[in-house]
Design a protein around this motif. Structure first.
Motif, PDB file in Angstrom:
ATOM      1  N   SER A 164      85.559  19.049  43.421  1.00 44.10           N
ATOM      2  CA  SER A 164      84.462  20.011  43.542  1.00 44.10           C
ATOM      3  C   SER A 164      84.330  20.535  44.964  1.00 44.10           C
ATOM      4  N   CYS A 165      85.033  19.910  45.910  1.00 44.74           N
ATOM      5  CA  CYS A 165      84.947  20.328  47.310  1.00 44.74           C
ATOM      6  C   CYS A 165      86.185  21.062  47.795  1.00 44.74           C
ATOM      7  N   SER A 166      87.299  20.854  47.136  1.00 39.39           N
ATOM      8  CA  SER A 166      88.548  21.480  47.564  1.00 39.39           C
ATOM      9  C   SER A 166      89.268  22.050  46.354  1.00 39.39           C
ATOM     10  N   GLU A 167      89.558  23.342  46.408  1.00 39.40           N
ATOM     11  CA  GLU A 167      90.249  23.997  45.302  1.00 39.40           C
ATOM     12  C   GLU A 167      91.671  23.467  45.126  1.00 39.40           C
ATOM     13  N   ASP A 168      92.250  22.941  46.199  1.00 37.78           N
ATOM     14  CA  ASP A 168      93.657  22.561  46.171  1.00 37.78           C
ATOM     15  C   ASP A 168      93.893  21.117  45.773  1.00 37.78           C
ATOM     16  N   TYR A 169      92.819  20.317  45.674  1.00 39.76           N
ATOM     17  CA  TYR A 169      93.031  18.899  45.405  1.00 39.76           C
ATOM     18  C   TYR A 169      92.566  18.538  44.005  1.00 39.76           C
ATOM     19  N   GLY A 170      93.323  17.644  43.358  1.00 37.20           N
ATOM     20  CA  GLY A 170      92.948  17.128  42.052  1.00 37.20           C
ATOM     21  C   GLY A 170      93.829  15.953  41.697  1.00 37.20           C
ATOM     22  N   LYS A 220      85.961   9.938  44.445  1.00 38.63           N
ATOM     23  CA  LYS A 220      85.459   9.814  43.077  1.00 38.63           C
ATOM     24  C   LYS A 220      84.278  10.750  42.842  1.00 38.63           C
ATOM     25  N   GLN A 221      83.369  10.832  43.807  1.00 34.04           N
ATOM     26  CA  GLN A 221      82.217  11.712  43.662  1.00 34.04           C
ATOM     27  C   GLN A 221      82.641  13.169  43.588  1.00 34.04           C
ATOM     28  N   GLU A 222      83.728  13.513  44.280  1.00 36.29           N
ATOM     29  CA  GLU A 222      84.210  14.888  44.246  1.00 36.29           C
ATOM     30  C   GLU A 222      84.955  15.202  42.952  1.00 36.29           C
ATOM     31  N   LEU A 223      85.492  14.171  42.303  1.00 38.00           N
ATOM     32  CA  LEU A 223      86.304  14.387  41.099  1.00 38.00           C
ATOM     33  C   LEU A 223      85.521  14.196  39.808  1.00 38.00           C
ATOM     34  N   TYR A 224      84.664  13.171  39.767  1.00 38.58           N
ATOM     35  CA  TYR A 224      84.073  12.746  38.500  1.00 38.58           C
ATOM     36  C   TYR A 224      82.547  12.873  38.537  1.00 38.58           C
ATOM     37  N   GLN A 225      82.023  13.435  37.465  1.00 36.14           N
ATOM     38  CA  GLN A 225      80.570  13.506  37.295  1.00 36.14           C
ATOM     39  C   GLN A 225      80.297  13.644  35.813  1.00 36.14           C
ATOM     40  N   PHE A 226      79.499  12.742  35.274  1.00 42.15           N
ATOM     41  CA  PHE A 226      79.251  12.744  33.830  1.00 42.15           C
ATOM     42  C   PHE A 226      77.979  13.510  33.509  1.00 42.15           C
ATOM     43  N   ASN A 227      78.083  14.411  32.540  1.00 39.24           N
ATOM     44  CA  ASN A 227      76.923  15.175  32.053  1.00 39.24           C
ATOM     45  C   ASN A 227      77.114  15.484  30.577  1.00 39.24           C
ATOM     46  N   LYS A 228      76.040  15.363  29.824  1.00 40.14           N
ATOM     47  CA  LYS A 228      75.998  15.973  28.495  1.00 40.14           C
ATOM     48  C   LYS A 228      75.433  17.366  28.708  1.00 40.14           C
ATOM     49  N   THR A 229      76.216  18.385  28.385  1.00 37.48           N
ATOM     50  CA  THR A 229      75.904  19.713  28.892  1.00 37.48           C
ATOM     51  C   THR A 229      75.237  20.642  27.881  1.00 37.48           C
ATOM     52  N   VAL A 230      75.718  20.669  26.652  1.00 36.51           N
ATOM     53  CA  VAL A 230      75.162  21.627  25.692  1.00 36.51           C
ATOM     54  C   VAL A 230      75.494  21.147  24.286  1.00 36.51           C
ATOM     55  N   GLU A 231      74.654  21.531  23.333  1.00 40.20           N
ATOM     56  CA  GLU A 231      74.898  21.225  21.924  1.00 40.20           C
ATOM     57  C   GLU A 231      75.327  22.497  21.213  1.00 40.20           C
ATOM     58  N   HIS A 232      76.459  22.422  20.526  1.00 36.09           N
ATOM     59  CA  HIS A 232      76.994  23.558  19.782  1.00 36.09           C
ATOM     60  C   HIS A 232      76.719  23.377  18.290  1.00 36.09           C
ATOM     61  N   GLY A 233      76.483  24.489  17.601  1.00 36.17           N
ATOM     62  CA  GLY A 233      76.345  24.424  16.154  1.00 36.17           C
ATOM     63  C   GLY A 233      74.920  24.645  15.706  1.00 36.17           C
ATOM     64  N   PHE A 234      74.623  24.146  14.519  1.00 34.38           N
ATOM     65  CA  PHE A 234      73.331  24.387  13.882  1.00 34.38           C
ATOM     66  C   PHE A 234      72.505  23.105  13.922  1.00 34.38           C
ATOM     67  N   PRO A 235      71.229  23.188  14.319  1.00 33.70           N
ATOM     68  CA  PRO A 235      70.406  21.969  14.417  1.00 33.70           C
ATOM     69  C   PRO A 235      70.322  21.230  13.090  1.00 33.70           C
ATOM     70  N   HIS A 236      70.450  19.923  13.175  1.00 28.14           N
ATOM     71  CA  HIS A 236      70.403  19.083  11.978  1.00 28.14           C
ATOM     72  C   HIS A 236      68.968  18.962  11.486  1.00 28.14           C
ATOM     73  N   GLN A 237      68.760  19.213  10.212  1.00 29.37           N
ATOM     74  CA  GLN A 237      67.461  19.096   9.541  1.00 29.37           C
ATOM     75  C   GLN A 237      66.360  19.900  10.237  1.00 29.37           C
ATOM     76  N   PRO A 238      66.501  21.219  10.293  1.00 28.25           N
ATOM     77  CA  PRO A 238      65.443  22.048  10.880  1.00 28.25           C
ATOM     78  C   PRO A 238      64.178  21.984  10.039  1.00 28.25           C
ATOM     79  N   SER A 239      63.027  22.093  10.708  1.00 25.96           N
ATOM     80  CA  SER A 239      61.770  21.947   9.979  1.00 25.96           C
ATOM     81  C   SER A 239      60.736  23.001  10.340  1.00 25.96           C
ATOM     82  N   ALA A 240      60.976  23.802  11.393  1.00 31.36           N
ATOM     83  CA  ALA A 240      59.984  24.804  11.794  1.00 31.36           C
ATOM     84  C   ALA A 240      60.680  25.932  12.534  1.00 31.36           C
ATOM     85  N   LEU A 241      60.068  27.126  12.473  1.00 31.73           N
ATOM     86  CA  LEU A 241      60.624  28.323  13.091  1.00 31.73           C
ATOM     87  C   LEU A 241      59.516  29.064  13.820  1.00 31.73           C
TER      88      LEU A 241
END
Length: 1001
Positions: free
Chosen positions: A850-856, A17-38
């Motif tokens: 994540s440890c073996s290219e051949d397994y999934g 399971k550790q080799e197969l599954y890992q949860f991450n929020k990785t990146v936000e795409h798009g335009f920031p909601h309600q920008p207020s400063a630059l």
């Protein structure tokens, strides 16, 4: 022994399971909601955007992104980079200042908050005394000047945030230095602006709200010159040579002042109201930049005639004989100009404008000043997003054809490269080409390159040309009369108007192998499109699918169908429609799937489902799924919002003609429409926002929308007996029914002549009548059947037809496996019995080790109404991992989620932003960037940098003695600052004082 063996098996499974599954929020795409400063750092070449929710985002070269979040739930009002350093300071609307740095860690930079500070005034002083209104990051990199609402200027040493009280500039000192006739007439009010003299860093210009400007010498601690303006001040700008100051004012004027010479009072060289003799709005910011040859660039925001064009959001650019008023569709937050050269002292090259709904960059060196296409921060919500579809591993040929079609749409953009180039993108090249398709309320489908960190626009498809719509051809927001004054020019792509909500795209399915695309809309329209590299003029013939099948007692109360154009339509290169199915009644299409090998499209609504042969352009099957209690299904999903949308459209048209502004409400309208769509979908699926702890319960057949078709699925499997496989169509409804049809396809040679036929084969009724969310058939090895044409392209192995197949029916409340062809229950997994969750989204994914290219392993990615993510194993149907992801109150986010084939997913965190997440340990897309310390450092900077480090020394010193610490903390609590023996400033909490001070004080 058995216990030890079982324990060994469990630990082995946990390791897998550790080799197969890992949860991450990785990146936000798009335009920031309600920008207020630059903010912008010329030395780092980094752009910074702050939002009302307290987020701060940094962007450099494409792929270089950083994000930070303030602990305080307060809006970011100002961002200032320290010159030639990797630090920046943010000011929040709670009056707190925060220091951030880009710190190198394991070869990549991280954005970290390293300090915070709030000005404290003398006891009993009103809050206005220390309420910060203007910030100047001095070029030495060692000082911050803070102008306040009370008119004072505080000088603070950074990065320690130590106030230098002896260098503060009080309002009383400034008042005594100005001429009596000016000071006696009016109060100076707040500090509006602070500007450093580019030619002499020891001189600072202090601009006060009432109009007075004072040049202050930091060395002599005295005022050396006064500029006596009579109009309330909005902004100031010091020219590069240090000889002149420009000021802009609330009456729409700007003035040029000479500050050369020894006179203590400056002379006004010029005062001008650019846009006429009638009252004008304030010029909120003015900039003047020199050029090597010819006159300077003059840029300012605002200044429009109040009565005629007070609703416009404009930045005026004047250079030589060229005068343009850039007209944006949302409110301007701030702007700056990028200049050539490493020290940003060359020619002006690009104007960067942050407005509420997008970032616009103008090329100032190309004739006509065209827009430069943004590689990130693209406004996904140009029109409200209504659905999404992800396609993994796109073949190169299709990818290049889509790119080519998109390039023909982008000829109006500048050819100049992206001008913001800071940082190094260290992310590896994407292993494959991925597409994200978004459907929009205006009938468009946008194709995005979702392979890497940047969500890059590739191509836009519009379906509106096929239909006659409610659009008025005279309602052109971009029309501009020749010789019009002011000389407006529309810029930006944000346009929340939808002339006909029936155009909204609800479902998308793309076959990456054949290039066929099908899209379905709000008014029951299903378009089949084919990718064509040449433009073509053709009529699109509509085939009507009567889903009521003559049933009596039902009367449609919703919107009418869209009227199809009978005349030929010229379609540009790209995806071109060649077939159209119109459902009757014209309800929202709730399910859609395409089988390009069989040339079939299946579609479903709240009334039933149908099967369409797009090669012969005829209906193969139409099935009504209504029961007598489904009267609510006849009202139509738009009936409750149709009137408000129609009135909105009429209001918008009146607004356009009368030039009265409602632009500030664009965001709210788009957000409301998107939220309405999400809530509608949730209502159709009987979504419960407050889940109940209960076991699975049988539902009444009288529940509303039981006939609504939730899922459609094609499979080549065993229906009649275990020795003959046959093509089939499966449909699942909101009432827990599953219908299976056996399809008879002509031979390839006779496919164009002989008809495809469909015959009822199986019907399953789930006992608990929970809505069927997904259907899946697994082959003899327990693997999901491959996609159409996947085997033909040697991208998947042929399914096992020797062993028995299994049918997996996924309802909102359980996963149930049946054997085929007998359809006898084999196993099940109850989700609801665990925690009251209901399944909202399901995807089939391959999780590579994540440890073996051949397994999934194959698995199901599942999102519940709680916002939780699960992975369910196949074919064993066992829960593997569980992670909270989305707030359960975020109905729009849950409804917008889309999974990929490799364990990733996207969901909307705002109308303009996708959050990307990953459940896979191998397949992760996230920013990996490095920002190095600039080679050029301030001459007066005395702080040493560690070898190769990109941050200041900012660490806790050795513990001071108890008495010394007590003394320091007493000072801090009485308004002073706590200092250690080394002179460093430290932020000490009251809890420390309570712990250390035992002397009763």
């Amino acid at each position: 022994m058995k216990r030890f063996r079982r324990h060994g098996q469990e630990s082995h499974r946990d390791r897998i399971k550790q080799e197969l599954y890992q949860f991450n929020k990785t990146v936000e795409h798009g335009f920031p909601h309600q920008p207020s400063a630059l903010g912008f750092s010329p030395s780092l070449q980094l752009l910074a955007i702050g939002t009302r929710s307290g987020a701060i985002k940094l962007y450099g070269a494409p792929g270089v992104e950083f994000m930070g979040l303030h602990d305080e739930n307060a809006a970011v009002t100002q961002i200032h980079f320290l010159p030639h350093l990797v630090e920046l300071v943010t000011l929040l609307d709670d009056n707190s200042l925060h220091m951030w740095t880009l710190k190198a860690h394991k070869g990549v930079s991280e954005l970290l908050e390293i300090g915070r500070f709030t000005l404290t005034g003398p006891p009993g002083a009103p809050p206005s005394v220390t309420r910060v209104t203007a910030v100047l990051a001095h070029s030495s990199g060692e000082l911050l000047l803070l102008g306040t609402e009370g008119g004072h200027v505080f000088v603070v040493e950074v990065p320690g945030f130590r106030e230098l009280e002896e260098r503060n500039i009080s309002l009383e000192i400034v008042t005594h230095s100005i001429p009596e006739e000016y000071g006696g007439r009016r109060s100076l009010e707040h500090v509006e602006s602070l500007q450093e003299n580019p030619a002499n860093p020891q001189q600072v210009l202090i601009g006060y709200g009432r109009g007075l400007m004072v040049i202050w010498d930091l060395d002599c601690q005295s005022a050396v010159k006064h500029i006596l303006a009579t109009q309330p001040l909005e902004s100031v700008w010091w020219t590069e040579d240090g000889l002149r100051v420009l000021s802009s004012h609330s009456d729409g004027s700007y003035c040029r002042w000479s500050v050369a010479g020894l006179d203590t009072q400056s002379e006004q060289e010029k005062s001008e109201v650019p846009y006429g003799h009638f009252p004008c709005k304030a010029i909120s910011k003015v900039i003047q930049l020199p050029t090597k040859q010819g006159p300077p660039f003059l840029l300012f925001s605002g200044g429009m005639p109040r009565a005629s064009y007070g609703d416009r959001h404009c930045i005026t650019v004047i250079h030589s004989k060229t005068h343009v008023a850039l007209d944006f569709t949302s409110r301007i937050i701030d702007f700056f100009v990028i200049r050539d050269g490493p020290d940003q002292a060359g020619e002006p090259s690009a104007l960067v404008v942050l407005v509420e709904e997008e970032l616009v960059v103008i090329d100032l060196q190309t004739e006509g000043w065209p827009v430069i296409q943004t590689p990130y921060l693209v406004p996904l919500h140009c029109s409200a997003i209504t659905c999404s579809h992800h396609v993994s591993a796109i073949p190169l040929k299709l990818w290049e054809r889509v790119l080519s079609a998109g390039a023909l749409q982008n000829t109006h953009y500048s050819k100049k490269p992206w001008p913001i180039t800071g940082g190094l993108n260290l992310s590896p090249d994407p292993p494959q080409r991925d597409l994200l398709l978004t459907g929009h309320e205006d009938g468009t489908v946008r194709f995005w390159d979702a392979s890497g960190v940047c969500l890059y626009p590739m191509y836009k498809l519009s379906t509106a040309g096929v239909f006659h719509t409610d659009a008025d051809p005279n309602d052109n927001m971009n029309q501009c009369t020749e010789g019009e004054w002011p000389p407006f020019r529309k810029v930006g792509c944000f346009d929340p108007y939808s002339d006909d909500p029936r155009l909204g795209i609800q479902k998308i399915h793309l076959c990456k192998y054949s290039g066929y695309l099908t899209v379905a809309g709000t008014a029951g329209q299903i378009l089949v499109l084919e990718l064509n590299d040449e433009s073509a003029e053709q009529a699109v013939e509509a085939t009507v699918a009567d889903l009521l099948q003559g049933q009596e007692g039902f009367r449609w109360k919703g919107h009418t169908r869209l009227e199809v154009r009978e005349e030929p339509v010229l379609f540009p290169p790209g995806f071109q429609p060649f077939a159209l199915v119109q459902c009757q009644p014209p309800a929202v299409v709730t399910a859609l799937t395409l089988h390009s090998e069989w040339k079939l499209v299946a579609f479903g609504t709240s009334h039933g489902f149908g099967l369409y042969d797009y090669q012969q352009k005829n209906n193969v099957l139409v099935r009504c799924t209504l029961n007598p209690s489904d009267q609510l299904a006849m009202e139509g999903p738009l009936s409750r919002v149709k009137s408000i949308k129609k009135s909105l459209r009429q209001s918008f048209r009146r607004i356009r003609r009368s030039r009265v502004s409602l632009r500030k409400h664009h965001v709210n309208n788009a957000a409301k429409l998107q939220d309405a769509n999400a809530r509608l979908e949730a209502e159709l699926a009987e979504m419960e926002l407050a889940p109940v702890q209960r076991k699975i319960e049988a539902r009444s057949s009288d529940d509303s929308f039981t006939g609504l078709v939730r899922t459609l699925y094609f499979a080549d499997t065993f229906l009649s007996d275990s020795s003959h496989n046959t093509p089939s169509l499966w449909a699942g409804t909101n009432g827990g029914s599953v219908f299976a049809y056996q399809l008879r396809l002509p031979s390839v040679e006779r496919r164009a002549e002989d008809l495809v036929t469909a015959h009822p084969a199986k019907e399953i009724q789930l006992m608990h009548r929970a809505p069927v969310v997904a259907i899946l058939v697994m082959d003899g090895h327990g693997s999901p059947l491959p996609e159409p044409l996947e085997v033909a392209h040697d991208l998947a192995r042929s399914p096992d037809m020797q062993g028995s197949h299994h049918l997996l029916v996924i309802s909102e409340e359980q996963f149930k496996v049946f054997t085929l062809p007998k359809v006898s229950a084999k196993m099940k997994l109850k989700l609801t019995a665990i925690d009251g969750s209901r399944v909202r989204r399901v995807g089939v994914a391959w999780f590579g080790s994540s440890c073996s290219e051949d397994y999934g392993e194959s698995g199901l990615t599942v999102l519940t109404n709680q916002g939780d993510l699960h992975v369910v194993s196949l074919p064993g149907v066992k829960m593997q991992v569980h992670h909270p992801c989305i707030r359960r109150e975020d109905v729009s986010g849950i409804a917008s989620c889309v999974f990929t084939k490799h364990g990733q997913g996207f969901y909307l965190i705002s109308p303009s932003e996708f959050e990307r997440f990953s459940l896979s340990a191998r397949c992760v897309v996230e920013p990996r960037s490095l920002v190095e310390v600039p080679h050029q450092t301030p001459t007066s900077l005395s702080r040493a940098q560690p070898d190769g480090a990109s941050e200041y020394r900012y660490e806790q010193p050795e513990r001071a003695s108890k008495n010394h610490l007590c003394n320091n903390m007493k000072t801090a609590l009485t308004g002073g600052k706590a200092l250690s023996n080394g002179g460093d400033f430290h932020i000490c909490s009251v809890s420390i004082v309570k712990e250390e001070c035992n002397d009763g004080e």
